[in-house]
Design a protein around this motif. Structure first.
Motif, short mmCIF file in Angstrom:
data_model
loop_
_atom_site.label_atom_id
_atom_site.label_comp_id
_atom_site.label_asym_id
_atom_site.label_seq_id
_atom_site.Cartn_x
_atom_site.Cartn_y
_atom_site.Cartn_z
N VAL A 28 0.84 -1.16 0.03
CA VAL A 28 -0.16 0.05 -0.01
C VAL A 28 1.04 1.34 0.01
O VAL A 28 1.99 1.16 0.78
CB VAL A 28 -0.96 0.04 1.22
N LEU A 29 0.35 2.34 -0.78
CA LEU A 29 1.21 3.47 -0.75
C LEU A 29 0.69 4.40 0.35
O LEU A 29 -0.46 4.71 0.34
CB LEU A 29 0.97 4.29 -2.02
N ARG A 47 0.44 13.80 0.13
CA ARG A 47 1.72 13.49 -0.47
C ARG A 47 2.23 12.31 -0.13
O ARG A 47 2.14 11.62 1.08
CB ARG A 47 2.53 14.72 0.20
N PRO A 48 3.10 11.75 -1.17
CA PRO A 48 3.54 10.22 -0.94
C PRO A 48 4.55 10.14 0.26
O PRO A 48 5.30 10.98 0.30
CB PRO A 48 3.97 9.86 -2.03
N LEU A 49 4.39 9.17 1.37
CA LEU A 49 5.63 9.06 2.18
C LEU A 49 6.33 7.85 1.76
O LEU A 49 7.79 7.83 2.27
CB LEU A 49 4.76 8.87 3.61
N GLY A 50 5.66 6.64 1.14
CA GLY A 50 6.49 5.54 1.25
C GLY A 50 5.57 4.26 0.97
O GLY A 50 4.52 4.46 1.13
N TRP A 51 6.17 3.21 0.52
CA TRP A 51 5.45 2.00 0.30
C TRP A 51 5.60 1.23 1.78
O TRP A 51 6.51 1.01 2.35
CB TRP A 51 5.98 1.11 -0.64
N ALA A 52 4.34 0.59 1.95
CA ALA A 52 4.48 -0.39 3.23
C ALA A 52 4.07 -1.62 2.66
O ALA A 52 3.08 -2.01 1.85
CB ALA A 52 3.38 0.05 4.17
N ALA A 53 4.69 -2.76 3.08
CA ALA A 53 4.36 -4.09 2.76
C ALA A 53 3.42 -4.60 3.77
O ALA A 53 3.50 -4.73 4.93
CB ALA A 53 5.67 -5.22 2.80
N VAL A 54 2.20 -5.24 2.97
CA VAL A 54 1.04 -5.35 3.95
C VAL A 54 1.40 -6.47 4.84
O VAL A 54 1.33 -6.68 6.18
CB VAL A 54 -0.06 -5.80 3.08
N ALA A 55 2.05 -7.42 4.39
CA ALA A 55 2.49 -8.86 5.01
C ALA A 55 3.36 -8.62 6.12
O ALA A 55 3.32 -9.07 7.27
CB ALA A 55 3.04 -10.01 4.18
N GLU A 56 4.17 -7.28 6.14
CA GLU A 56 5.12 -7.23 7.11
C GLU A 56 4.63 -6.05 8.49
O GLU A 56 5.30 -5.13 8.95
CB GLU A 56 6.37 -6.69 6.77
N ALA A 77 4.50 3.24 -10.69
CA ALA A 77 4.96 4.43 -10.61
C ALA A 77 3.85 5.44 -10.21
O ALA A 77 2.65 5.30 -10.46
CB ALA A 77 5.06 4.80 -12.12
N VAL A 78 4.27 6.39 -9.27
CA VAL A 78 3.46 7.20 -8.51
C VAL A 78 3.30 8.55 -9.30
O VAL A 78 4.20 9.03 -9.42
CB VAL A 78 3.77 7.50 -7.07
N ALA A 138 0.88 16.34 -4.84
CA ALA A 138 -0.08 15.30 -4.36
C ALA A 138 -0.41 14.05 -5.12
O ALA A 138 -0.18 14.37 -6.42
CB ALA A 138 -1.52 15.97 -3.97
N VAL A 139 -0.56 13.00 -4.62
CA VAL A 139 -0.59 11.58 -5.69
C VAL A 139 -2.18 11.78 -6.00
O VAL A 139 -3.11 12.02 -5.79
CB VAL A 139 -0.57 10.49 -4.59
N VAL A 140 -1.79 11.54 -7.53
CA VAL A 140 -3.15 11.48 -8.41
C VAL A 140 -3.39 10.12 -8.72
O VAL A 140 -4.56 9.86 -8.71
CB VAL A 140 -2.62 12.37 -9.65
#
Lengths: 221, 402
Positions: free
Chosen positions: B281-282, B289-298, B339-340, B347-349
């Motif tokens: 999830v982003l 504004r994007p902060l980073g990606w998080a791995a759902v499983a972790e 790609a974001v 801001a993320v579109v």
């Protein structure tokens, strides 16, 4: 040389200052006018040799052969036409400068970078204007290097002209030998060396003023 | 403006520098001549100002055969820039730039005033005016070379590999500056290079030459990459022409979907409930504004996304000013493969991936084909086809994440 005679008698120098100045002037003229004439001949000749490269080897050979003829022999040849005059000394000296000046003009023109030559043509310079306004100015440092060599050697060669009575300061050398009196010989020799050194320094200075754009100025002087 | 009619240049030793070339250089545009060494591109350039005379055929400038004009006079009306600048070493920067005005008899004062203007135009400080060429860096010399070519404001500029002797960083700067200048000046420019990337970057039209002085293709950069005329051109433009083509796709036209975007205030159970099937999830802040990606499983067992360890984005691409190439790069560097896209405010579109970009390019091609059949394709026509053809906004509205 008689015993007890000093190498330099300063009182003699003091008594002859005016005369020495006169002969120094004559010497300078006899030495430098041939360089000027040599330059007037060498620039167009060098340009022709640059334009038509096949002309260069024979031209250089002729200039070198002229340089190899002893001055005495040349004086004797020209005495028939110009008598015991200054011209008789200056004509051989002029011919001698060619063997230094012609190659320097040719090398100077060859030192113009090809992109510069092409840019000049592409900007719309006519051939004549390109040579006068771009190529010759860029050739100046190399040409001046040749002029320095020619001037120094010409100044020292003038003294030989005394053989026909036109030797500038060479007069004192023959007089000193005749009278077995070393002071004039030493004085004239030192003056000739000084003339050569001062002339060279003036040429270096002139080149710096003429070519403020040259990258290596200061390094080679 | 400049027209070559059946022009050939044969040298006495039998080599063909240029072979039966017919080409018209459009007014106000940059035409790049590109090809391997010995392909006749420089010879072609030099035939435009009579530095080289054709063996057969005619070259005309504004409808007039250039052989009717005295060569030096013709050249004073055509700017010329070469690889090593070829500045006059014995003249100051200002007098170098004033060369052609002086040749035209403007008078020293007026010529120097004009030169001072040009010095500024090419982005050099006024104190350089009194310097000599040896006191400048390669890039500065090249700028002076361009200023000198513009001296008398000629309508035509000929440029022979003007940026190839400087290092890549300076080259990039000079190219950008050159594009800016051309937007202001609208000169008719013929530009020679052996570098296909430079050709694509600068050219409105590109003429690809092959050995023996044969014109292989004359086209816009987009069409050259999309449809090389033959194997030689395809080979010359390179294997990565697919990626290069993305440079001509506007980022705003890239199809986007919503993607798994969640604010950092979302609690972990909520994430698990809504995005159990998604590996990533982003995470965004309250302004999206994007902060980073998080791995759902972790994800940790409790708390919010703000507590999760985030993996950096790589980089985002902007809908304002970026190209499809930046979007692809962003997708390749992203841990999630997505790609974001951000707007002007950051801001993320939405997101996209490499496959979607490839599909967009294929649609772009189809749109182009339609225009090819009914209009003469110019750069603008092709560009507008992209916008109308695939309806960027409509695609962007499609959301759902598989």
């Amino acid at each position: 040389m008689s015993d007890g005679e000093p190498l330099v008698r300063w009182d003699w120098i003091g008594d002859h200052v005016g005369e020495l100045a006169h002969y120094t002037g004559v010497h300078l003229q006899l030495g430098l006018l041939p360089v000027l004439f040599g330059l007037i001949i060498s620039v167009p000749l060098g340009m022709l040799c640059h334009r038509w490269r096949w002309l260069y080897p024979p031209t250089l050979t002729v200039a070198n052969v002229l340089y190899s003829i002893p001055s005495l022999a040349l004086f004797m040849i020209f005495v028939r036409y110009t008598g015991l005059t200054e011209q008789t000394v200056m004509i051989p000296l002029t011919l001698y400068t060619l063997s230094v000046l012609v190659p320097n003009v040719v090398d100077g023109l060859a030192s113009v970078p090809e992109p510069v030559r092409q840019a000049a043509t592409a900007m719309g310079f006519t051939a004549v204007r390109r040579v006068v306004q771009v190529e010759l100015p860029i050739a100046v440092p190399v040409v001046v290097a040749g002029v320095r060599v020619a001037a120094v050697s010409s100044i020292s060669l003038v003294a030989v002209g005394q053989l026909i009575g036109q030797g500038g300061l060479g007069y004192y050398i023959t007089r000193g030998l005749q009278l077995d009196f070393p002071t004039p010989i030493v004085t004239a020799t030192v003056l000739i060396m000084l003339l050569a050194l001062v002339t060279d320094a003036v040429l270096v200075l002139a080149q710096r003023l003429l070519t403020p754009w040259a990258q290596d100025r200061g390094k080679t002087a | 403006m400049i027209r070559f009619d059946a022009v050939s240049k044969k040298y006495p030793n039998g080599t063909n520098a240029v072979d039966d070339l017919s080409l018209e250089f459009p007014e106000g545009g940059i035409t790049v001549l590109v090809g391997p060494s010995g392909c006749g591109k420089t010879t072609t350039l030099r035939m435009a100002n009579r530095m080289v005379e054709p063996t057969t055929g005619t070259v005309s400038l504004r409808g007039r055969d250039i052989r009717e004009v005295d060569a030096p006079e013709l050249r004073r009306g055509i700017g010329y820039v070469i690889q090593h600048a070829g500045l006059f070493p014995h003249r100051t920067v200002l007098d170098n730039i004033a060369t052609v005005p002086l040749l035209l008899g403007w008078g020293r004062k007026k010529a120097r005033a004009r030169a001072a203007e040009l010095l500024e135009l090419v982005g050099l400080p006024g104190e350089m005016a009194k310097r000599y060429p040896y006191q400048l860096s390669g890039g500065q010399q090249q700028r002076v070379g361009v200023a000198r070519a513009l001296g008398a404001d000629p309508p035509v500029l000929l440029m022979d590999e003007p940026f190839s002797a400087v290092d890549p960083i300076v080259r990039g700067e000079l190219q950008a500056e050159f594009i800016r200048l051309q937007k202001e000046l609208h000169k008719t420019i013929v530009f020679v290079t052996h570098d296909i990337d430079e050709a694509i970057k600068l050219g409105d039209n590109i003429a690809v030459f092959q050995t023996g002085g044969i014109l292989a293709q004359f086209d816009t950069p987009e069409r050259l990459l999309a449809r090389p005329a033959d194997e030689f051109v395809a080979d010359f433009v390179g294997r990565d022409r697919g990626i290069r083509r993305l440079s001509f796709v506007n980022a705003a036209d890239v199809p986007l979907r919503d993607g798994p975007v969640l604010p950092d205030t979302t609690s972990v159970p909520e994430v698990r409930a809504g995005s159990a099937d998604k590996p990533w999830v982003l995470v965004v802040d309250t302004d999206r504004r994007p902060l980073g990606w998080a791995a759902v499983a972790e994800l940790p067992d409790s708390g919010t996304l703000a507590d999760a360890t985030l993996i950096p984005l790589g980089h985002t691409f902007s809908l304002v000013g970026d190209s499809g190439r930046a979007a692809l790069d962003a997708a390749l560097l992203s841990p999630s493969g997505l790609a974001v896209a951000v707007d002007g405010a950051g801001a993320v579109v939405g997101v996209t991936d490499a496959q979607e970009l490839a599909a967009a390019m294929a649609r772009d091609d189809a749109a182009r084909d339609e225009t090819v059949t009914d209009e003469a394709v110019t750069g603008e026509a092709a560009a507008s086809a992209v916008v109308t053809g695939d309806g960027g906004t409509a695609t962007r509205a499609v959301m759902s994440d598989e």
